[in-house]
Design a protein around this motif. Structure first.
Motif, PDB file in Angstrom:
ATOM      1  N   GLU A 174      48.698 -38.263  51.331  1.00  0.00           N
ATOM      2  CA  GLU A 174      49.962 -37.522  51.225  1.00  0.00           C
ATOM      3  C   GLU A 174      51.152 -38.470  51.292  1.00  0.00           C
ATOM      4  OE1 GLU A 174      50.087 -34.516  54.200  1.00  0.00           O
ATOM      5  OE2 GLU A 174      48.234 -33.540  53.554  1.00  0.00           O
ATOM      6  N   THR A 175      51.097 -39.425  52.226  1.00  0.00           N
ATOM      7  CA  THR A 175      52.204 -40.369  52.384  1.00  0.00           C
ATOM      8  C   THR A 175      52.349 -41.261  51.154  1.00  0.00           C
ATOM      9  OG1 THR A 175      51.943 -40.394  54.784  1.00  0.00           O
ATOM     10  CG2 THR A 175      53.113 -42.251  53.801  1.00  0.00           C
ATOM     11  N   PHE A 176      51.239 -41.862  50.717  1.00  0.00           N
ATOM     12  CA  PHE A 176      51.300 -42.788  49.589  1.00  0.00           C
ATOM     13  C   PHE A 176      51.739 -42.097  48.301  1.00  0.00           C
ATOM     14  CE2 PHE A 176      48.440 -46.589  50.937  1.00  0.00           C
ATOM     15  CZ  PHE A 176      49.163 -46.704  52.119  1.00  0.00           C
ATOM     16  N   LYS A 177      51.371 -40.844  48.128  1.00  0.00           N
ATOM     17  CA  LYS A 177      51.772 -40.100  46.926  1.00  0.00           C
ATOM     18  C   LYS A 177      53.281 -39.875  46.891  1.00  0.00           C
ATOM     19  CE  LYS A 177      49.130 -36.644  45.532  1.00  0.00           C
ATOM     20  NZ  LYS A 177      48.244 -35.455  45.568  1.00  0.00           N
ATOM     21  N   GLU A 178      53.908 -39.868  48.076  1.00  0.00           N
ATOM     22  CA  GLU A 178      55.360 -39.678  48.136  1.00  0.00           C
ATOM     23  C   GLU A 178      56.123 -40.968  47.871  1.00  0.00           C
ATOM     24  OE1 GLU A 178      55.973 -38.206  52.045  1.00  0.00           O
ATOM     25  OE2 GLU A 178      55.107 -36.226  51.653  1.00  0.00           O
ATOM     26  N   LEU A 179      55.412 -42.100  47.888  1.00  0.00           N
ATOM     27  CA  LEU A 179      56.070 -43.401  47.774  1.00  0.00           C
ATOM     28  C   LEU A 179      55.858 -43.982  46.376  1.00  0.00           C
ATOM     29  CD1 LEU A 179      54.869 -44.904  51.191  1.00  0.00           C
ATOM     30  CD2 LEU A 179      57.055 -43.790  50.709  1.00  0.00           C
ATOM     31  N   SER A 180      56.911 -44.135  45.654  1.00  0.00           N
ATOM     32  CA  SER A 180      56.840 -44.787  44.344  1.00  0.00           C
ATOM     33  C   SER A 180      58.132 -45.565  44.118  1.00  0.00           C
ATOM     34  CB  SER A 180      56.642 -43.752  43.228  1.00  0.00           C
ATOM     35  OG  SER A 180      57.730 -42.851  43.188  1.00  0.00           O
ATOM     36  N   SER A 181      58.034 -46.591  43.294  1.00  0.00           N
ATOM     37  CA  SER A 181      59.193 -47.443  43.022  1.00  0.00           C
ATOM     38  C   SER A 181      59.209 -47.814  41.548  1.00  0.00           C
ATOM     39  CB  SER A 181      59.119 -48.711  43.889  1.00  0.00           C
ATOM     40  OG  SER A 181      60.193 -49.577  43.599  1.00  0.00           O
ATOM     41  N   ASP A 182      60.337 -47.557  40.892  1.00  0.00           N
ATOM     42  CA  ASP A 182      60.491 -47.867  39.466  1.00  0.00           C
ATOM     43  C   ASP A 182      59.367 -47.260  38.636  1.00  0.00           C
ATOM     44  OD1 ASP A 182      62.774 -49.398  40.038  1.00  0.00           O
ATOM     45  OD2 ASP A 182      61.561 -51.176  40.450  1.00  0.00           O
ATOM     46  N   GLY A 183      58.996 -46.039  38.999  1.00  0.00           N
ATOM     47  CA  GLY A 183      57.947 -45.340  38.263  1.00  0.00           C
ATOM     48  C   GLY A 183      56.549 -45.807  38.566  1.00  0.00           C
ATOM     49  N   GLN A 184      56.406 -46.750  39.490  1.00  0.00           N
ATOM     50  CA  GLN A 184      55.093 -47.267  39.873  1.00  0.00           C
ATOM     51  C   GLN A 184      54.598 -46.531  41.125  1.00  0.00           C
ATOM     52  OE1 GLN A 184      53.211 -49.769  38.183  1.00  0.00           O
ATOM     53  NE2 GLN A 184      54.747 -49.187  36.658  1.00  0.00           N
ATOM     54  N   PRO A 185      53.529 -45.754  41.025  1.00  0.00           N
ATOM     55  CA  PRO A 185      53.057 -45.002  42.191  1.00  0.00           C
ATOM     56  C   PRO A 185      52.344 -45.900  43.196  1.00  0.00           C
ATOM     57  CG  PRO A 185      51.552 -44.669  40.364  1.00  0.00           C
ATOM     58  CD  PRO A 185      52.708 -45.492  39.830  1.00  0.00           C
ATOM     59  N   SER A 186      52.288 -45.438  44.430  1.00  0.00           N
ATOM     60  CA  SER A 186      51.515 -46.131  45.463  1.00  0.00           C
ATOM     61  C   SER A 186      50.123 -45.539  45.613  1.00  0.00           C
ATOM     62  CB  SER A 186      52.247 -46.069  46.811  1.00  0.00           C
ATOM     63  OG  SER A 186      53.464 -46.773  46.756  1.00  0.00           O
ATOM     64  N   PHE A 187      49.842 -44.506  44.825  1.00  0.00           N
ATOM     65  CA  PHE A 187      48.506 -43.893  44.879  1.00  0.00           C
ATOM     66  C   PHE A 187      48.163 -43.306  43.517  1.00  0.00           C
ATOM     67  CE2 PHE A 187      45.333 -40.621  45.818  1.00  0.00           C
ATOM     68  CZ  PHE A 187      44.460 -41.348  46.613  1.00  0.00           C
ATOM     69  N   TYR A 188      46.953 -43.600  43.043  1.00  0.00           N
ATOM     70  CA  TYR A 188      46.450 -43.045  41.790  1.00  0.00           C
ATOM     71  C   TYR A 188      45.374 -42.005  42.119  1.00  0.00           C
ATOM     72  CZ  TYR A 188      48.673 -47.032  39.467  1.00  0.00           C
ATOM     73  OH  TYR A 188      49.580 -47.967  39.006  1.00  0.00           O
ATOM     74  N   SER A 189      45.657 -40.745  41.845  1.00  0.00           N
ATOM     75  CA  SER A 189      44.718 -39.657  42.150  1.00  0.00           C
ATOM     76  C   SER A 189      43.710 -39.511  41.014  1.00  0.00           C
ATOM     77  CB  SER A 189      45.477 -38.340  42.353  1.00  0.00           C
ATOM     78  OG  SER A 189      46.323 -38.418  43.469  1.00  0.00           O
ATOM     79  N   VAL A 190      42.687 -40.334  41.051  1.00  0.00           N
ATOM     80  CA  VAL A 190      41.689 -40.320  39.981  1.00  0.00           C
ATOM     81  C   VAL A 190      40.378 -39.658  40.414  1.00  0.00           C
ATOM     82  CG1 VAL A 190      42.617 -42.315  38.766  1.00  0.00           C
ATOM     83  CG2 VAL A 190      40.953 -42.648  40.621  1.00  0.00           C
ATOM     84  N   GLY A 191      40.274 -39.268  41.696  1.00  0.00           N
ATOM     85  CA  GLY A 191      39.050 -38.645  42.185  1.00  0.00           C
ATOM     86  C   GLY A 191      37.972 -39.666  42.511  1.00  0.00           C
ATOM     87  N   SER A 192      36.870 -39.171  43.093  1.00  0.00           N
ATOM     88  CA  SER A 192      35.763 -40.065  43.438  1.00  0.00           C
ATOM     89  C   SER A 192      34.435 -39.374  43.195  1.00  0.00           C
ATOM     90  CB  SER A 192      35.851 -40.482  44.913  1.00  0.00           C
ATOM     91  OG  SER A 192      35.481 -39.400  45.763  1.00  0.00           O
ATOM     92  N   LEU A 193      33.416 -40.201  42.954  1.00  0.00           N
ATOM     93  CA  LEU A 193      32.041 -39.741  42.804  1.00  0.00           C
ATOM     94  C   LEU A 193      31.153 -40.528  43.762  1.00  0.00           C
ATOM     95  CD1 LEU A 193      31.502 -39.476  38.945  1.00  0.00           C
ATOM     96  CD2 LEU A 193      31.167 -37.622  40.587  1.00  0.00           C
ATOM     97  N   GLU A 194      30.425 -39.830  44.610  1.00  0.00           N
ATOM     98  CA  GLU A 194      29.358 -40.452  45.398  1.00  0.00           C
ATOM     99  C   GLU A 194      28.044 -40.027  44.769  1.00  0.00           C
ATOM    100  OE1 GLU A 194      29.385 -40.461  49.715  1.00  0.00           O
ATOM    101  OE2 GLU A 194      31.386 -39.571  49.660  1.00  0.00           O
ATOM    102  N   VAL A 195      27.275 -40.968  44.287  1.00  0.00           N
ATOM    103  CA  VAL A 195      26.050 -40.618  43.578  1.00  0.00           C
ATOM    104  C   VAL A 195      24.839 -40.731  44.500  1.00  0.00           C
ATOM    105  CG1 VAL A 195      26.990 -41.311  41.346  1.00  0.00           C
ATOM    106  CG2 VAL A 195      25.711 -42.978  42.714  1.00  0.00           C
TER     107      VAL A 195
END
Length: 810
Positions: free
Chosen positions: A70-91
């Motif tokens: 939640e915190t990292f998603k709120e933090l971005s600078s010059d359009g560069q995010p601090s978090f990429y929400s791409v999901g995860s897979l545990e196989v």
């Protein structure tokens, strides 16, 4: 909290997160000191791959990870995010792992996090790099992703600076000034910085800082392999750093993340590579940053690389570009080290934290410092949870390395540790071994779980015993059930030495001191015992304790463990009117529990144990044979109990006296697992298992321990406010219709299709012939009283709320 001079040691992601949240909460005199440059400091933050797998079987770690996202998603600078929400897979490569992922998905529901079990084909739809022929399925968490900690640190630091925080790079801490047990200043190569409060966020350098004030920070730095592949053909068209989900292959102890057109791959398969803090270079002393050791290719280019290619075939053509051995911190129990040390006032610690939990920890630390307590229960992370035995390098180094080796194992709640055993043994240990005790560790003590000597009882109770299968049958024996049933019918002798911390609080101010810390009026007669609560400043339950008054100014206290004992010591007044002595290491405890308990004691000494001389809750200092004991008579789990405390040198004699006289009444030595079953069957809720410091007495049915006529006690004002607002959750006993289902804890509870809470404890009620569970549920669910269901390994099982249940707490 009033303004204080706060000095944070370490400007990595944890130190900056803490400064950020302290600034947001109004603190304006903050200094952050960093031995390396700002902000690529050379610590773990600088090389961490940034994978955030939020979901774990730990509620506190999952919540800290979620708050970090939640915190990292709120933090971005010059359009560069601090978090990429791409999901995860545990196989899963094995059926056992696939079943564990089903269990984990259920825990995700319990913790309020979306998680789905997918088929191999559905996994490929999420990430086309995966070879579906090598997996049986996977767990998908859509909110996971990649953190960019250096980007987040830069933004958080700028905010903190705008609020007055000062950052100093290339500033090495050389010492810490402590006066009368209170921190006063941080000494550095650039001068002295006055401090009312110091927060050590130095990462794997933390133990060195702790030594400056005499505080052990029990973490072990370990090097971990991470490689970068060359470009994969399948990722040739990718222009972004990361667009595909993170992948974790726990059966092969590996993880994967996209890095533009290639992959970053981490492996836990290799031998442990512990690093001594003294061996870690300072920034600028070597070619690499201090947190990176030279890559050891012999540990990677055998099985790990073959396994990686088996899961992601495109790696075969791509090959490896380069590798590092990056240093991370591990602890004996896999949990962070947080909070104020009881040894030195004002010395706070936030150590052994990965990027995954970093911002969540910063938020919790700020709440703890400013409000006196965090909103999230952090008992399992408290720096004070380790007694002196666990502060020795001989203990925590071995146990931390074992934790590294097992980090991707399938963990069972009753799986015993293998290293650093026999650290604490009760005086009965030789008798227990002779009876074939199966031991686990409890607060460092070797605690019998069951006894092979009772194997013959299984045949006696065969028609009654519930047979367990599958997951529930691991680390279990039918002897546990036989000991349970035999205690109900006859009696059991239980080693209670590990069950509680034993403290003596004395002095002219002892009563006043305890009245301030507890919710009940403990001005009880000498020779009586009572249970009461301690609350923190936000009215959460710090502990349920037993208070025995042995003299006008002397109290014998039983509290849950080292964290709760440290809470008492933290509030000790500076004057000498109150003295706290920890008697745990010098005393031991035995309980005789069961239908024949009083008959046994009467047979042992008719004059002392005549029933007319004892009332429930009474305590007396007596002799049993030659053994001086503090004896308490009360009820436990719905039956009679005599509990005895004596010194370690007298413990073996006490065991023999009780065991020998009890034989004619079929007294048996019984283990901790039978005692736990008895607790659950008798509707006894337990601190740390069924409720913790996030919950107030009204939520868990302990309001009878609250005396609101007392003028004051810690947390009273907040408790009145919480009472008026009403409960957020209610601790509720449930009955499982199918008696063969024995859930293990943390499974989600559903009201129709809506998740309404989760299981805390679970067992079997032999009087009803049904499974019984305790669950924390939404009040509206409890009030409706509908039929509910519990999800266990992906299957739903019908349950209902137990009506007219009388709850006992011990």
């Amino acid at each position: 909290m009033a303004q204080k001079k706060i000095v944070i040691i370490g400007a990595g992601v944890v130190g900056c997160s803490t400064a950020y949240y302290l600034s947001k909460m109004g603190q304006r005199d903050i200094t952050v000191i960093e031995q390396g440059p700002l902000f690529e400091t050379g610590g773990s933050t600088s090389h961490a791959p940034g994978l955030v797998f939020q979901l774990s079987f730990s509620k506190v770690l999952t919540t800290l990870a979620s708050q970090t996202v939640e915190t990292f998603k709120e933090l971005s600078s010059d359009g560069q995010p601090s978090f990429y929400s791409v999901g995860s897979l545990e196989v899963a490569n094995t059926q056992e792992r696939l079943e564990d992922l089903k269990r984990k998905a259920g825990v995700g529901t319990s913790w309020g996090m979306e998680a789905y079990v997918l088929s191999p084909e559905e996994c490929v739809e999420k990430c086309s790099l995966i070879n579906p022929d090598n997996i049986l399925g996977g767990l998908y968490v859509p909110s996971d992703g990649i953190a960019k900690p250096l980007r987040a640190v830069d933004i958080m630091a700028k905010f903190a600076e705008s609020c007055g925080t000062k950052f100093y790079g290339h500033t090495e801490v050389t010492g810490i000034k402590v006066v009368d047990g209170q921190v006063k200043a941080v000494e550095t190569n650039a001068g002295s910085f006055e401090a009312d409060l110091i927060i050590c966020c130095a990462g794997f350098w933390g133990p060195r800082i702790g030594e400056m004030v005499g505080v052990t920070i029990p973490l072990q730095p370990i090097a971990h392999q991470y490689i970068f592949s060359n470009d994969l053909e399948e990722l040739a068209s990718e222009s972004g750093e990361v667009t595909i989900p993170l992948i974790r292959d726990q059966d092969n102890a590996m993880y994967f993340r996209q890095v533009f057109n290639g992959l970053g791959i981490g492996s836990y398969q290799h031998r442990p590579l512990p690093v001594e803090v003294s061996e870690i270079t300072k920034y600028g002393e070597g070619k690499e940053m201090p947190s990176v050791k030279p890559f050891t290719p012999e540990d990677f280019f055998e099985k790990p690389w073959q396994d990686a290619q088996g899961l992601i075939p495109g790696l075969t053509q791509a090959g490896v570009k380069k590798g590092i051995n990056g240093i991370f911190s591990f602890t004996p129990d896999g949990m962070p080290l947080l909070g104020e040390s009881q040894k030195v006032r004002g010395f706070w610690v936030a150590e052994a934290i990965w990027v995954t939990h970093s911002a969540g920890v910063g938020k919790a630390m700020a709440e703890w410092i400013v409000n006196g307590a965090p909103t999230l229960d952090l008992e399992l992370c408290d720096i004070n949870r380790f007694d002196t035995y666990a502060q020795s390098p001989a203990y925590y180094k071995k146990r931390s390395i074992e934790n590294y080796e097992k980090v991707y194992d399938i963990h069972h709640p009753f799986m015993p540790p293998e290293t650093s055993r026999d650290m604490r043994v009760s005086p009965y240990h030789m008798r227990q071994k002779a009876l074939g005790a199966h031991f686990n560790e409890k607060s460092g003590w070797e605690q019998p779980q069951w006894y092979e000597a009772n194997d013959s009882l299984v045949a006696m109770y065969e028609n009654m015993i519930l047979k367990r299968t599958g997951w529930a049958a691991k680390y279990w024996s039918p002897i546990i059930e036989a000991e349970h049933l035999h205690t109900r019918q006859y009696a059991g002798l239980y080693d209670m030495t590990a069950a509680k911390k034993r403290l003596e609080i004395s002095g002219e101010g002892a009563l006043e001191f305890l009245q301030q810390l507890t919710t009940s009026n403990i001005d009880i007669p000498i020779g009586h015992a009572m249970s009461t609560l301690m609350l923190h400043e936000l009215a959460g339950i710090k502990d349920e304790i037993k208070v025995i008054r042995t003299a006008a100014t002397t109290f014998f206290i039983l509290c849950t463990g080292a964290v709760e004992a440290s809470w008492l010591k933290k509030h000790l007044p500076v004057s000498n009117r109150v003295v706290i002595q920890d008697l745990t290491a010098s005393t031991c405890s035995l309980s005789v529990i069961g239908a024949k308990a009083s008959e046994i004691m009467y047979s042992l000494d008719p004059r002392t144990f005549t029933r007319s001389k004892w009332e429930l809750g009474q305590a007396k200092e007596i002799f049993i044979g030659n053994v001086p004991v503090l004896a308490i008579y009360d009820s436990y789990v719905g039956t009679q109990r005599w509990e005895f405390f004596t010194t370690l040198d007298q413990g073996l004699q006490l065991w023999d006296l009780l065991f020998n006289v009890g034989e004619q009444y079929q007294l048996i030595a019984a283990g901790d697992r039978a005692l736990e079953n008895l607790r659950i069957e008798s509707l006894s809720f337990r601190n740390g298992k069924d409720f913790w410091s996030e919950h107030d007495p009204y939520e868990v049915g302990l309001d009878h321990m609250v005396d609101l006529t007392k003028s004051t006690f810690i947390g009273k004002t907040a408790l009145l406010d919480r009472k008026e607002k009403g409960p957020k959750l209610l601790l509720t006993p449930l009955i499982l219709d199918d008696p063969s289902i024995v859930v293990m804890g943390y499974e989600p509870v559903f009201d129709e299709e809506k998740a309404s809470g989760f299981v805390t404890s679970a067992g079997y009620d032999y009087s009803m012939g049904k499974g019984i569970v305790y669950a924390l549920l939404l009040p509206e669910t409890v009030n409706k009283g509908n039929e509910l269901s519990i999800e266990y390994f992906g299957q739903r099982y019908t349950t209902k709320i137990m009506s007219n249940s009388a709850v006992i707490t011990k």
